[in-house]
Scaffold this motif. Sequence first.
Motif, mmCIF file in Angstrom:
data_model
loop_
_atom_site.group_PDB
_atom_site.id
_atom_site.type_symbol
_atom_site.label_atom_id
_atom_site.label_comp_id
_atom_site.label_asym_id
_atom_site.label_seq_id
_atom_site.Cartn_x
_atom_site.Cartn_y
_atom_site.Cartn_z
ATOM 1 N N ALA A 37 0.837 -1.206 0.000
ATOM 2 C CA ALA A 37 0.000 0.000 0.000
ATOM 3 C C ALA A 37 0.871 1.255 0.000
ATOM 4 N N ILE A 38 1.955 1.238 0.754
ATOM 5 C CA ILE A 38 2.863 2.391 0.794
ATOM 6 C C ILE A 38 3.565 2.560 -0.551
ATOM 7 N N ASP A 40 2.399 1.758 -3.421
ATOM 8 C CA ASP A 40 1.404 2.322 -4.340
ATOM 9 C C ASP A 40 1.315 3.842 -4.192
ATOM 10 N N LEU A 41 1.510 4.321 -2.977
ATOM 11 C CA LEU A 41 1.445 5.762 -2.730
ATOM 12 C C LEU A 41 2.694 6.507 -3.204
ATOM 13 N N PHE A 42 3.866 5.887 -3.042
ATOM 14 C CA PHE A 42 5.124 6.602 -3.233
ATOM 15 C C PHE A 42 5.878 6.279 -4.523
ATOM 16 N N THR A 43 5.432 5.297 -5.270
ATOM 17 C CA THR A 43 6.148 4.958 -6.504
ATOM 18 C C THR A 43 5.188 5.017 -7.685
ATOM 19 N N THR A 44 5.747 5.287 -8.847
ATOM 20 C CA THR A 44 4.919 5.326 -10.045
ATOM 21 C C THR A 44 4.635 3.922 -10.578
ATOM 22 N N GLY A 46 4.199 1.311 -8.595
ATOM 23 C CA GLY A 46 3.361 0.590 -7.645
ATOM 24 C C GLY A 46 4.013 -0.676 -7.144
ATOM 25 N N GLN A 117 8.813 -0.269 7.803
ATOM 26 C CA GLN A 117 8.324 0.141 6.486
ATOM 27 C C GLN A 117 9.324 1.091 5.822
#
Length: 169
Positions: A37-38, A40-44, A46, A117
């Motif tokens: 989930a993290i 998905d938020l921080f990388t293009t 995913g 994380q």
Amino acid sequence: MARFPLVIALGALSVAGVVVVLAERFYRELEVRLAGAILDLFTTSGGYVVPDRETVYFGLTGTAPFGLRMTPECSSAFLLLPLLVVTMAMMYFRPANMRRLFFSLGISALVVVLVNQLRILTIVGLVHGFGTDEGYYWGHTLLGSMVSVFGGAVSLVLFVRLATRKKNA
């Protein structure tokens, strides 16, 4: 009868420790899901999570996708055990501080989980930046271990600080 709440609290902490040990695989699956989930938020690109393998894949849109498997040694589960033991010891000797100790344990446990994380994100970033071999070496073996050790120390110091601070007058 006045010791009854203390016995219940110490029993609950003991059970929590046993559960962390016995359900560590389930705990690792949760950690991997959180990592996905993290990512998905921080990388293009995913991430893709395979919970039953305790693995998160990243770099899926690039030429070298990579998977990280969460082994028991890489999990934050066993970093929680010292916090539980210290909480139990402090609670046994100062049962009047029970609320503060549970609050301190909760905050410190959250820090341990977030640090792990951060360690995963460090590995992902270094693998992305330096390639699979060199990035994984620096991310997992060296820098990732430093993040875990430093984060564990910060968590323990934070716990003691929160648990022993004096109330403002």
